[in-house]
Scaffold this active site. Structure first.
Site, PDB file in Angstrom:
ATOM      1  CG  ASN A 103      46.007  51.113  38.103  1.00 12.27           C
ATOM      2  OD1 ASN A 103      45.450  51.875  38.907  1.00 12.27           O
ATOM      3  ND2 ASN A 103      45.369  50.100  37.536  1.00 12.27           N
ATOM      4  CG  HIS A 104      43.284  52.457  34.879  1.00 12.12           C
ATOM      5  ND1 HIS A 104      43.321  51.400  33.997  1.00 12.12           N
ATOM      6  CD2 HIS A 104      42.678  51.991  35.998  1.00 12.12           C
ATOM      7  CE1 HIS A 104      42.758  50.338  34.556  1.00 12.12           C
ATOM      8  NE2 HIS A 104      42.364  50.673  35.778  1.00 12.12           N
ATOM      9  CD  GLU A 137      43.632  55.129  38.086  1.00  9.54           C
ATOM     10  OE1 GLU A 137      44.667  54.988  37.442  1.00  9.54           O
ATOM     11  OE2 GLU A 137      43.041  54.198  38.648  1.00  9.54           O
ATOM     12  CG  ASP A 190      40.257  56.432  42.312  1.00 10.28           C
ATOM     13  OD1 ASP A 190      40.472  56.832  43.473  1.00 10.28           O
ATOM     14  OD2 ASP A 190      40.968  55.612  41.735  1.00 10.28           O
TER      15      ASP A 190
END
Length: 273
Positions: free
Chosen positions: A67-68, A39, A8
């Site tokens: 999730n983002h 993300e 990430d």
């Protein structure tokens, strides 16, 4: 085939480090394919179209999410235009974008990149095991794709390990994202799938998961928010997983965790030299 997955990206510091590292590593390690999770690339929350293009221009063949994925509302509009931008496969039907994409590697191989999200300690969502199973049944290793990589964006190590063993021998790589903390368990599973519980992040490790420490510490002490989280701007470490894949089988022959720059690893490892 040589593949690199980067964890990430968190904010500007992580983005800058990744953009600088990717072209150098592609050339030095003769990489055929690069995937990066983006993300948290836009101020720590989501990704913009301009940032996605910046990563692709730097040499990323695919950018996965989590999730983002839609924290930046513009993503709802532009994601359909970009086959290299991949959101979780097990989002509800009708969610914009794609959860898997079949892309061409530098060496001509067809690489299926799948992004899925876990359910343990996460938002309730469709089953990632069944969703991935359907995808790789439709496009299986060595008949539909030469290489299959799964980015499993999940909180619980148990869920990640279970998915790795569930897919062992049916995909080339299962690599975890989301926790921003690199694990030391990279390995090749019994049936030949490369596995790592979490690739870590491209961000400043003198932080709390890539965020400036003051606000997270305050919330742990006071149990109340004071201000928004802000990405740390200190020197970033680029973290991920390097994998060598047998062209004949599509399975892994070599794996190595990457820690480059920042505070974790000041020198560049020579994986394939």
């Amino acid at each position: 085939m040589r593949l690199l997955f980067l964890g990430d990206i968190v904010g500007r510091s992580g983005r800058r480090a990744a953009v600088e590292a990717i072209p150098r590593l592609r050339e030095r390690w003769k990489l055929d394919f690069v995937v990066i999770n983006g993300e948290n690339a836009a101020g720590g929350f989501g990704i913009t179209e301009a940032i996605h293009q910046e990563l692709v221009d730097a040499g990323a063949d695919a950018v996965t999410l989590g999730n983002h994925a839609f924290d930046q509302k513009e993503t709802l509009v532009y994601i359909e235009r970009h086959e290299r931008l991949i959101r979780p496969l097990n989002f509800p039907p009708g969610t914009p974008g794609r959860g898997a994409s079949l892309l061409k590697a530098k060496n001509g191989a067809d690489v299926l990149v799948i992004n899925a999200m876990g359910r343990v300690f996460m938002t309730e969502i469709d089953c990632p095991f069944r969703a991935i199973d359907r995808e790789i049944t439709a496009c299986s290793l060595k008949s539909g794709a030469d290489v299959i990589l799964v980015d499993f964006h999940a909180e619980a190590t148990s869920e990640k390990q279970a998915l790795g063993l569930f897919l062992d021998g049916r995909v080339s790589v299962v690599v975890g994202t989301h926790t921003h903390t690199p694990t030391a368990d990279e390995r090749i599973l019994p049936q030949g799938t490369a596995y790592m519980s979490d690739a870590g992040m491209c961000g400043d490790y003198n932080s709390v998961l890539g965020m400036e420490a003051d606000e997270p510490i305050h919330r742990f002490l006071a149990r109340l928010p004071r201000e928004r989280f802000e990405p740390s701007l200190g020197p970033a470490t680029v973290s991920g997983l390097a994998v060598e894949i047998d062209a004949a089988t599509g399975l892994a022959t070599r794996v190595k965790g990457l820690r480059l720059g920042g505070v974790l690893e000041p020198t560049e490892p020579l994986f394939w030299e």
